[in-house]
Scaffold this motif. Structure first.
Motif, mmCIF file in Angstrom:
data_model
loop_
_atom_site.group_PDB
_atom_site.id
_atom_site.type_symbol
_atom_site.label_atom_id
_atom_site.label_comp_id
_atom_site.label_asym_id
_atom_site.label_seq_id
_atom_site.Cartn_x
_atom_site.Cartn_y
_atom_site.Cartn_z
ATOM 1 N N TYR A 191 0.801 -0.985 0.115
ATOM 2 C CA TYR A 191 0.025 -0.012 0.348
ATOM 3 C C TYR A 191 0.826 1.365 -0.198
ATOM 4 C CZ TYR A 191 -3.320 3.557 1.907
ATOM 5 O OH TYR A 191 -3.865 4.718 2.025
ATOM 6 N N TYR A 192 1.926 1.295 0.884
ATOM 7 C CA TYR A 192 2.691 2.375 1.028
ATOM 8 C C TYR A 192 3.615 2.623 -0.278
ATOM 9 C CZ TYR A 192 1.461 4.024 5.337
ATOM 10 O OH TYR A 192 0.462 4.418 6.440
ATOM 11 N N LEU A 193 3.821 1.638 -0.754
ATOM 12 C CA LEU A 193 4.767 1.495 -2.128
ATOM 13 C C LEU A 193 4.158 2.200 -3.241
ATOM 14 C CD1 LEU A 193 6.810 -1.901 -2.308
ATOM 15 C CD2 LEU A 193 7.812 0.523 -1.670
ATOM 16 N N MET A 194 2.713 2.130 -3.189
ATOM 17 C CA MET A 194 1.912 2.711 -4.231
ATOM 18 C C MET A 194 1.603 4.147 -4.100
ATOM 19 S SD MET A 194 -1.676 0.916 -5.690
ATOM 20 C CE MET A 194 -2.044 0.266 -4.126
ATOM 21 N N LYS A 195 1.218 4.348 -2.558
ATOM 22 C CA LYS A 195 0.966 5.726 -2.290
ATOM 23 C C LYS A 195 2.166 6.495 -2.300
ATOM 24 C CE LYS A 195 -3.391 6.048 -1.214
ATOM 25 N NZ LYS A 195 -4.248 7.093 -1.547
ATOM 26 N N THR A 196 3.371 6.208 -2.126
ATOM 27 C CA THR A 196 4.816 7.011 -1.792
ATOM 28 C C THR A 196 5.750 6.362 -2.563
ATOM 29 O OG1 THR A 196 5.291 6.120 0.166
ATOM 30 C CG2 THR A 196 4.004 7.956 0.329
ATOM 31 N N ARG A 197 6.731 7.008 -2.857
ATOM 32 C CA ARG A 197 8.067 6.544 -3.595
ATOM 33 C C ARG A 197 8.867 6.170 -2.401
ATOM 34 N NH1 ARG A 197 10.770 10.289 -7.749
ATOM 35 N NH2 ARG A 197 8.875 10.497 -8.353
ATOM 36 N N ASN A 198 9.479 5.053 -2.496
ATOM 37 C CA ASN A 198 10.367 4.481 -1.514
ATOM 38 C C ASN A 198 11.678 3.759 -2.119
ATOM 39 O OD1 ASN A 198 11.859 3.480 0.749
ATOM 40 N ND2 ASN A 198 9.881 2.749 1.756
ATOM 41 N N GLN A 199 12.632 4.379 -2.150
ATOM 42 C CA GLN A 199 13.786 3.803 -2.950
ATOM 43 C C GLN A 199 14.535 2.857 -2.223
ATOM 44 O OE1 GLN A 199 16.313 7.186 -3.719
ATOM 45 N NE2 GLN A 199 15.002 7.942 -5.611
ATOM 46 N N THR A 200 14.349 2.441 -0.973
ATOM 47 C CA THR A 200 15.017 1.645 0.106
ATOM 48 C C THR A 200 14.150 0.325 -0.001
ATOM 49 O OG1 THR A 200 14.253 2.627 2.015
ATOM 50 C CG2 THR A 200 16.328 3.397 1.143
ATOM 51 N N GLU A 227 8.728 12.944 -14.590
ATOM 52 C CA GLU A 227 7.287 13.370 -14.980
ATOM 53 C C GLU A 227 6.392 13.235 -13.704
ATOM 54 O OE1 GLU A 227 4.409 12.461 -18.592
ATOM 55 O OE2 GLU A 227 5.353 10.841 -17.798
ATOM 56 N N VAL A 228 6.607 12.013 -12.960
ATOM 57 C CA VAL A 228 5.925 11.620 -11.897
ATOM 58 C C VAL A 228 5.678 12.963 -10.741
ATOM 59 C CG1 VAL A 228 7.743 10.749 -10.447
ATOM 60 C CG2 VAL A 228 5.149 10.125 -10.198
ATOM 61 N N SER A 229 6.625 13.797 -10.756
ATOM 62 C CA SER A 229 6.825 14.848 -9.915
ATOM 63 C C SER A 229 5.840 15.802 -10.263
ATOM 64 C CB SER A 229 8.196 15.376 -9.493
ATOM 65 O OG SER A 229 9.043 14.383 -9.102
ATOM 66 N N PHE A 230 6.043 16.143 -11.664
ATOM 67 C CA PHE A 230 5.280 17.019 -12.362
ATOM 68 C C PHE A 230 3.734 16.784 -12.094
ATOM 69 C CE2 PHE A 230 2.909 18.616 -16.213
ATOM 70 C CZ PHE A 230 2.936 19.694 -16.222
ATOM 71 N N GLN A 273 11.013 14.263 -4.318
ATOM 72 C CA GLN A 273 11.556 12.801 -4.442
ATOM 73 C C GLN A 273 11.208 11.743 -3.984
ATOM 74 O OE1 GLN A 273 14.737 12.825 -5.522
ATOM 75 N NE2 GLN A 273 15.340 10.709 -5.095
ATOM 76 N N TYR A 274 10.015 11.735 -2.795
ATOM 77 C CA TYR A 274 9.254 10.610 -2.215
ATOM 78 C C TYR A 274 7.993 10.669 -2.297
ATOM 79 C CZ TYR A 274 14.051 9.658 -0.654
ATOM 80 O OH TYR A 274 15.524 9.269 -0.506
ATOM 81 N N ASN A 275 7.522 11.775 -2.605
ATOM 82 C CA ASN A 275 5.829 12.137 -2.603
ATOM 83 C C ASN A 275 5.406 12.185 -1.230
ATOM 84 O OD1 ASN A 275 3.355 12.926 -3.678
ATOM 85 N ND2 ASN A 275 2.815 10.732 -4.014
ATOM 86 N N ILE A 276 5.993 12.369 -0.254
ATOM 87 C CA ILE A 276 5.476 12.484 1.162
ATOM 88 C C ILE A 276 6.184 13.635 1.805
ATOM 89 C CG2 ILE A 276 5.327 9.971 1.412
ATOM 90 C CD1 ILE A 276 8.013 9.785 2.608
ATOM 91 N N THR A 277 5.509 13.897 3.157
ATOM 92 C CA THR A 277 6.138 15.031 3.842
ATOM 93 C C THR A 277 7.307 14.762 4.427
ATOM 94 O OG1 THR A 277 4.908 14.693 5.731
ATOM 95 C CG2 THR A 277 3.599 15.904 4.149
#
Length: 741
Positions: free
Chosen positions: A380-389, A585-588, A671-675
């Motif tokens: 769920y969190y991988l889909m909602k946010t970007r996690n490089q680790t 593009e995803v950030s935009f 970078q991660y789409n989170i606060t």
């Protein structure tokens, strides 16, 4: 469980003292002897399994070979049948007995051409039933059919009263060339030529041998027959019935004797309404195996009888340690009910064992549920946010995400008091369970699914999803889809694209309710903007002509612009900026989604300000700007890594990195789409998981070591990111470690 372990240790210690006892060796000998019958029984079972599996494989091979041979033979039979029916078009001058020598030769030449058209045709006869004359392609004119070679013709045509009727005869032995033959008899009566028949003689022996020579490897085990629709054997007859060929008498096909364990397969030949029958005599095939099994059965019975006597003699020695250990076990067992403590030894051991098994089963079920919840929370969190680790490989393996996948977002159209997104998710799971492999999630704002594709094309999946929905469901929800990806690291991109497709698509078409990122409704219509205007707008961005760019924006988004034209112009400008954007593009798309979600696009001032901000981004050197952001991100990450156990604020990070708090939040969001707070909590939870997995550190020590001030808040955040409380996660980790070791 601790009490179980304590008594288990007592039992083990007492068991070791038995080694010094005299009867220990006697028990050991009895146990070794008792282990012999299971080994023999297992050997018999393995032999039976081998025979069963081998029989299945042989049946499948025989069926495959019979199907292939039958298919090829049926093609040949259809060719022969077509040649036979073509005899209706042969120009017959007159009756065979009345033809002149020249006409006979011409007619024989026509019949010979029919014979030459297929290698399995021996000869063709033209027979006249009125005068009994016959013209044979391989012999000539025949006036008397009472000869043994032709006697069967008169008998067969008595039942042929229908014009153009085609019938098959039984198999007979051709005395002329000593071959086995079946004949096709065709009634060719016409107004001019009555009572005439064409007879096609087929070399059934050659036909059989050509197609079955490779299959009849061992005639004692494998048998193949050709049978007609009446169940009569066409070829070959059993040896004991071979004299029936000369008498032209039908032989009924007899099913194999079940006592011989013969398996039979069939293949239909619709060309002549024949059936191919293949038989395998499995008793002959496994003749040695049956004898071996009988000897094993006899040996097992003898050994079991002998061991029964030994076990009876040594049973008192075998029972002695059980009684002693049970007595000691009861002395330390105070929590069991009185009826259990007062039971006999075997009753007590039975109840204790059941309790241990139930506890173990319950523990395994809890661990399995915890692992499943943890996996779903991570996905769920991988889909909602970007996690490089994140460990994408283990997550993909847990959900069996192989090949291509796509994210779908389902939104309810308007408020519905009777429905929630959890109810929508349950409904969609039932619809998708039959035909699609997917993982479904829901929260307070939407329902979304990760669907694996059977093929790389998205159109087929969309068609299947529409077929799963009824009209009422399609009216209640909107569906949007992102792009198709194969790498789970791009899961967040597909989700963001699906949300973008919904946000942008519904501005243009609120009736369709189905939006795809790679083909939005605006793409199906001619845009209001002319291509020349779009080229000019792109040119102004690339040349950094701010005045021209602002003027074109004012023209595109005037106060008097119609809503359809306004939305289409907005989409076209977005498409142009997506194509030109140097950033990911995803950030935009995240920025666009937030702009639309806040209903800011209908405000001309806000919308133009957004587009002007995008214009200013191109004024910077894209490569150097990206490099500078990377340096800032590395410094932020290093600061968090060094100071996460303590307490610090965003102001402390800003002073250390040298940029504003707002810019730090912007970098983390891009970078991660989170606060920033979510990023810090995620890092602390990752470290807490490592401590819980690696050592005996207490949970009360863990939360303080990773920077949390209270256990309650730590447990709440931990469950938010993993789906489990810390104690459940540690229990699951220890179970996985024991399983691995």
């Amino acid at each position: 469980m601790m009490l179980y372990c304590k008594h288990l240790q007592i039992m083990v210690k007492e068991g070791f003292t038995l080694v010094k006892s005299r009867y220990f060796y006697q028990l050991l000998l009895i146990i070794l002897l008792i282990s012999i019958p299971p080994l023999l029984l297992w050997n018999i079972y393995a032999t039976n399994s081998f025979v069963a599996q081998s029989t299945t494989l042989i049946n499948e091979k025989n069926e495959h070979e019979l199907n292939r041979t039958g298919y090829l033979m049926n093609r040949t039979i259809n060719q022969i049948k077509e040649i036979a029916m073509s005899g209706l078009n042969v120009d017959i001058v007159g009756d065979p007995g009345d033809l002149s020598i020249v006409d006979r030769l011409n007619t024989m030449d026509k019949l010979s051409k029919l014979v030459a058209s297929n290698e399995y045709l021996q000869s063709v006869y033209l027979y006249n039933a009125l005068d009994g004359s016959m013209l044979a392609s391989d012999y000539g004119i025949v006036f008397q059919l009472d000869r043994s070679g032709y006697r069967w013709i008169k008998q067969h045509i008595q039942n042929m009263a229908i014009n153009k009727d085609l019938q098959m005869t039984n198999t007979r032995l051709n005395q002329t060339n000593n071959t086995y033959t079946v004949s096709l008899v065709l009634n060719i009566n016409t107004i001019k030529q009555k009572h005439q028949y064409l007879i096609y003689n087929i070399d059934i022996e050659k036909l059989y041998n050509d197609f079955f020579s490779r299959l009849n490897v061992d005639s004692e085990i494998y048998h193949y027959y050709i049978v007609n629709r009446q169940g009569e054997v066409i070829f070959p007859l059993p040896p004991e019935a071979s004299e029936s060929y000369a008498s032209d008498q039908p032989i009924q096909y007899v099913k194999p004797n079940p006592e011989r364990y013969v398996s039979a397969t069939r293949y239909q030949l619709p060309g002549l309404q024949w059936t191919l029958v293949g038989e395998v005599d499995t008793q002959a095939l496994y003749q040695g195996v049956d004898a071996f099994k009988k000897r094993m059965y006899v040996l097992t019975i003898v050994i079991v009888v002998a061991l029964a006597g030994l076990v009876f003699i040594g049973s008192r020695q075998l029972y002695k340690p059980i009684r002693y250990l049970t007595k000691r076990f009861k002395q330390g067992w105070q929590q069991e009910p009185a009826d259990v403590r007062q039971a006999d030894e075997f009753g007590f051991l039975h109840s204790t064992f059941d309790h241990m098994v139930d506890s173990y089963t319950e523990l395994n079920q809890r661990l399995a549920n915890s692992q499943s919840l943890l996996n779903r929370t991570q996905l769920y969190y991988l889909m909602k946010t970007r996690n490089q680790t994140a460990d994408y490989k283990s997550i993909a393996k847990a959900f069996q995400l192989e090949g291509s996948f796509v994210v779908f977002v389902f939104k309810m159209n308007g408020a519905d008091a009777e429905w929630s997104y959890d109810m929508l998710r349950e409904d969609l799971e039932k619809r998708f369970a039959v035909s699609e492999r997917c993982e479904m999630f829901s929260d307070e704002q939407e329902c979304f699914a990760i669907i694996q594709l059977r093929e790389t094309e998205l159109n087929g999946l969309l068609v299947r999803i529409l077929l799963l929905m009824d009209d009422e469901m399609l009216q209640r929800i909107s569906i949007s889809a992102g792009n198709v990806y194969q790498d789970l690291a791009q899961l967040h991109e597909s989700y963001t694209e699906a949300k973008y497709a919904y946000q942008v698509g519904r501005m243009y078409d609120t009736e369709e309710h189905i939006y795809c990122f790679n083909k939005l409704p605006m793409d199906y219509h001619k845009p209001v903007m002319e291509e020349l205007s779009m080229d000019a707008l792109e040119h102004a961005v690339r040349q950094q002509q701010a005045d021209d760019y602002a003027a074109m924006l004012n023209r595109l988004f005037r106060d008097d612009t119609g809503i359809m034209e306004y939305n289409t112009n907005f989409y076209m400008v977005l498409s142009m900026l997506r194509k030109m954007h140097d950033r990911e593009e995803v950030s935009f798309l995240h920025e666009v989604n937030e702009l639309i979600a806040n209903n800011s696009i209908m405000n001309n001032v806000t919308l133009k300000s957004f587009f002007m901000d995008q214009f200013k981004l191109f004024a910077q050197d894209s490569k150097s700007a990206a490099s500078e952001k990377d340096q800032y991100m590395k410094r932020i990450e290093r600061y968090v890594e060094a100071n996460y156990p303590g307490s610090f604020s965003l102001d402390d990070v800003s002073d250390e990195v040298g940029i504003s708090k707002q810019y730090i939040c912007q970098l983390i969001k891009q970078q991660y789409n989170i606060t920033f707070i979510d990023y810090l909590n995620q890092y602390r939870i990752d470290q807490a998981k490592r401590f819980l997995e690696s050592g005996p550190m207490k949970i009360s020590e863990v939360y303080a070591k990773v920077g949390f001030n209270s256990y309650s808040y730590f447990s709440k955040v931990f469950k938010q990111y993993t789906g489990l409380v810390p104690s459940e996660y540690r229990e699951l980790s220890m179970s996985r470690e024991r399983t691995t070791s």
